[in-house]
Design a protein around this motif. Structure first.
Motif, short mmCIF file in Angstrom:
data_model
loop_
_atom_site.label_atom_id
_atom_site.label_comp_id
_atom_site.label_asym_id
_atom_site.label_seq_id
_atom_site.Cartn_x
_atom_site.Cartn_y
_atom_site.Cartn_z
N LEU A 29 -8.98 -74.30 25.04
CA LEU A 29 -8.52 -73.60 26.23
C LEU A 29 -8.02 -72.22 25.80
O LEU A 29 -7.47 -72.06 24.71
N HIS A 30 -8.23 -71.23 26.64
CA HIS A 30 -7.79 -69.88 26.32
C HIS A 30 -7.12 -69.28 27.56
O HIS A 30 -7.68 -69.28 28.65
N ARG A 31 -5.88 -68.80 27.38
CA ARG A 31 -5.16 -68.15 28.48
C ARG A 31 -5.36 -66.64 28.38
O ARG A 31 -5.23 -66.05 27.31
N PHE A 32 -5.66 -66.01 29.52
CA PHE A 32 -5.81 -64.56 29.58
C PHE A 32 -4.44 -63.93 29.80
O PHE A 32 -3.85 -64.03 30.88
N ASP A 33 -3.93 -63.27 28.76
CA ASP A 33 -2.68 -62.53 28.93
C ASP A 33 -2.92 -61.22 29.67
O ASP A 33 -2.02 -60.71 30.34
N ASP A 34 -4.13 -60.70 29.53
CA ASP A 34 -4.48 -59.43 30.16
C ASP A 34 -5.18 -59.69 31.49
O ASP A 34 -6.24 -60.34 31.53
N LYS A 35 -4.62 -59.21 32.57
CA LYS A 35 -5.17 -59.44 33.90
C LYS A 35 -6.56 -58.87 34.06
O LYS A 35 -7.45 -59.51 34.65
N THR A 82 1.18 -67.37 37.08
CA THR A 82 0.28 -68.53 37.14
C THR A 82 -0.64 -68.52 35.93
O THR A 82 -1.10 -67.46 35.50
N TYR A 83 -0.92 -69.69 35.38
CA TYR A 83 -1.81 -69.79 34.22
C TYR A 83 -3.24 -69.46 34.67
O TYR A 83 -3.82 -70.16 35.48
N VAL A 84 -3.82 -68.40 34.11
CA VAL A 84 -5.20 -68.00 34.37
C VAL A 84 -5.92 -68.00 33.02
O VAL A 84 -5.50 -67.27 32.10
N GLY A 85 -6.97 -68.80 32.88
CA GLY A 85 -7.64 -68.88 31.59
C GLY A 85 -9.06 -69.37 31.70
O GLY A 85 -9.70 -69.26 32.76
N GLU A 86 -9.59 -69.90 30.59
CA GLU A 86 -10.93 -70.48 30.58
C GLU A 86 -10.94 -71.73 29.72
O GLU A 86 -10.22 -71.82 28.72
N ILE A 87 -11.77 -72.69 30.12
CA ILE A 87 -11.96 -73.91 29.35
C ILE A 87 -13.39 -73.91 28.83
O ILE A 87 -14.33 -73.59 29.57
N TYR A 88 -13.56 -74.22 27.55
CA TYR A 88 -14.89 -74.21 26.93
C TYR A 88 -15.53 -75.58 27.12
O TYR A 88 -15.14 -76.55 26.46
N THR A 89 -16.52 -75.65 28.00
CA THR A 89 -17.12 -76.95 28.35
C THR A 89 -18.28 -77.34 27.45
O THR A 89 -18.63 -78.52 27.38
N HIS A 90 -18.95 -76.36 26.83
CA HIS A 90 -20.04 -76.61 25.88
C HIS A 90 -21.28 -77.24 26.52
O HIS A 90 -22.18 -77.65 25.79
N LEU A 91 -21.37 -77.31 27.83
CA LEU A 91 -22.51 -78.00 28.44
C LEU A 91 -23.83 -77.29 28.17
O LEU A 91 -24.88 -77.92 28.19
N GLY A 92 -23.77 -75.98 27.93
CA GLY A 92 -25.00 -75.27 27.63
C GLY A 92 -25.43 -75.40 26.19
O GLY A 92 -26.54 -75.01 25.82
N ASN A 93 -24.57 -76.01 25.35
CA ASN A 93 -24.86 -76.10 23.91
C ASN A 93 -24.85 -77.54 23.39
O ASN A 93 -25.68 -77.91 22.56
#
Length: 566
Positions: free
Chosen positions: A471-477, A534-545
């Motif tokens: 998981l990665h949180r974006f500190d920069d808007k 609010t926590y804004v980020g991305e989750i790495y799902t790996h479905l394409g790999n």
């Protein structure tokens, strides 16, 4: 199946062998016993279609080569125990043909209709009416089968012999603006009874392209008749939609009942809809799907052509959502292509999480992975929406809330965990289950809960292309905004796209069409989210790999840790 077979109407039965749809109108004729059934025009039509379809087979019995009248007279003789029942044909050949006839009829989506005419007796007993017809069909089949066998069966299977579904229809009065009057004769689906699990098949199993605007209102092309068209009145989020479809699209029309709330005909009577969809027009511009904003009447109108491609349910669902999302953007709300869940943890914390991304990015899969790895750490997980919702800015509370559009979920069978699949099997509508991109539509939540105003604790982008895990949180808007707006993903075969793709705001159903109107709403939403921390980020799902799901489970574990400890 014989090619280029034209649809037929015989008595109360409409039969389209090409689309595998049969519609039985009980108001035209309701068959009450096996003798009426075996002498009916409706059965004669089915047998005739069956015998014609057998002509393409090199290996068939002599009984399959006879004419329809001789075929039915033989069946009558068997039912009545007449001495000449087997004078012309071998008993085994007749039995084999009857088994094939029974399978042939059951290969259709079979829908019975009853028009209410404000009849409360019919309204309260329509399921019993349809159940009796189902019992009648199976009774005739078993009677003939057991007489041919010479003994009773030892195992009985209570299949849906007559119909898969029954719908009550009702003509309602609504204030159709000038130019829309021809729609007023079309019957609305008032109440539906489905017999799940329903296994349905369509000639297409993938959606292509995006929907675009046209300069002329598609309503001018509508010339459908009361006999051929139906209307599904739906609540899509807070929008009222009148979804008109040709009867050859009953597969999609019925599937809507597992996805959207059916609007109460008494409550929508006298109301102008926000959205109108015309599904199955013989003529559309360029032969593809479009939308039009009737600004004078404030109605978003969609058109989808009658062809083999549009038999895939994704066309009906996504056009409905496109119209709704365009309506939301026009009101200043932000459509979200994603899934939202409300999670209750064993440490007494509750979190509302929104997963964001285009088709195949891993939104639903992330939720399932979270459930799989959580053990007893998650007490409950409530799906608020599975595919599309919206964010609304407000002066109350946190200044931002989310709500959903659908009461059900339209998901790939390939991506479902066995637990989720089997737990919902008895309520599902399955589409092309034997093919790639097979789908199931299952109920998910009550409409009132879906459209409730929900505050947001976390918003994560489903990244299916990166090699990273976790998981990665974006500190920069601005970095966060760029990721969400670029809509990057690796296509997984759910549409006609291949390889790496980008879609504005990961949503080709509204924001792509109205990018200029959507951008300032996006800016305002991100400003509010970051102001609220609010926590804004991305989750790495790996479905394409990585199809093993082990990497996704690792990411889900990190997500679980963050949610429980924040």
């Amino acid at each position: 199946m014989t090619k280029n077979v034209q649809p037929v109407t015989s008595g109360a039965l409409y039969l389209n062998q090409d689309r595998k749809v049969a519609v039985l109108d009980y108001n035209e004729n309701y068959i009450k016993n096996i003798f009426e059934l075996i002498n009916s025009d409706e059965l004669k039509s089915v047998v005739n279609q069956f015998l014609n379809s057998r002509n393409q087979f090199e290996r068939k019995s002599r009984f399959d080569e006879t004419d329809v009248d001789t075929y039915l007279e033989t069946l009558k003789a068997i039912v009545l125990d007449q001495d000449n029942a087997f004078a012309k044909f071998d008993r085994a050949d007749i039995l084999a043909s009857i088994e094939d006839l029974y399978s042939f009829y059951r290969s259709f989506l079979r829908v019975s209709t009853i028009n209410l005419h404000s009849n409360n007796v019919v309204a309260s007993g329509f399921m019993d009416i349809d159940n009796r017809f189902n019992e009648l069909v199976i009774d005739l089949y078993r009677t003939i089968e057991e007489k041919l066998q010479g003994h009773a069966n030892k195992t009985y299977r209570q299949v849906n012999a007559g119909t898969n579904a029954c719908v009550l229809t009702q003509t309602i009065d609504w204030p159709a603006p000038a130019g829309y009057e021809k729609l007023k004769t079309v019957r609305f689906l008032d109440t539906l009874m489905l017999r799940p699990p329903m296994m349905m098949h369509t000639k297409s199993n993938k959606r292509e392209g995006v929907f675009s605007a046209v300069e002329n209102n598609p309503i001018t092309k509508f010339d459908g008749s009361r006999e051929e068209w139906y209307c599904f009145p739906a609540k899509i989020g807070e929008s009222i939609a009148y979804i008109y479809f040709h009867r050859d699209y009953f597969v999609s029309g019925l599937s809507l009942a597992n996805l959207f709330e059916v609007a109460d005909c008494k409550k929508v009577e006298g109301q102008k809809p926000d959205l109108i969809l015309l599904f199955g027009l013989q003529e559309t511009e360029d032969g593809v799907s479009h939308y039009y904003h009737d600004e004078a009447n404030d109605i978003w109108v969609g058109e989808v052509p009658y062809n083999d491609k549009t038999t895939y349910f994704g066309y009906m669902k996504k056009m409905c959502l496109t119209l709704h999302n365009l309506h939301m953007i026009d009101k200043g709300n932000l459509p979200i292509h994603g899934s939202m869940v409300r999670i209750s943890f064993s440490n007494d914390k509750n979190k509302t999480v929104v997963f964001f991304g285009d088709s195949g990015a891993g939104k639903s899969e992330s939720i399932e992975a979270l459930q799989e790895i959580a053990d007893d750490k998650i007490i409950s997980m409530e799906t608020i929406f599975d595919d599309m919702g919206s964010f609304t800015l407000t002066d109350e509370g946190a200044g931002l809330y989310a709500q959903g559009t659908e009461t059900g979920a339209f998901v790939r069978l390939d991506d479902l965990s066995s637990a989720v699949a089997f737990n919902n099997m008895d309520r599902g509508v399955y589409l092309n289950p034997e093919l790639s991109n097979a789908r199931v539509i299952i109920p998910a939540n009550a409409f009132e809960r879906v459209v409730e105003h929900h505050e947001i604790d976390m918003w994560v982008y489903a990244n299916n292309y990166s090699d990273e895990i976790g998981l990665h949180r974006f500190d920069d808007k601005d970095e966060a905004k760029e990721t969400f707006i670029s809509g990057k993903r690796r296509a997984l075969g759910t549409t006609d796209e291949v390889g790496m793709t980008t879609t504005f705001f990961a949503n080709p159903f509204g924001p792509v069409q109205e990018e200029a109107k959507t951008r300032p709403i996006i800016d305002n939403v991100f400003d509010k989210l970051y102001a609220n921390d609010t926590y804004v980020g991305e989750i790495y799902t790996h479905l394409g790999n990585d199809k093993s799901k082990s990497s996704l489970n690792e990411s889900a574990q990190e997500l679980l840790n963050v949610l429980m400890n924040s």
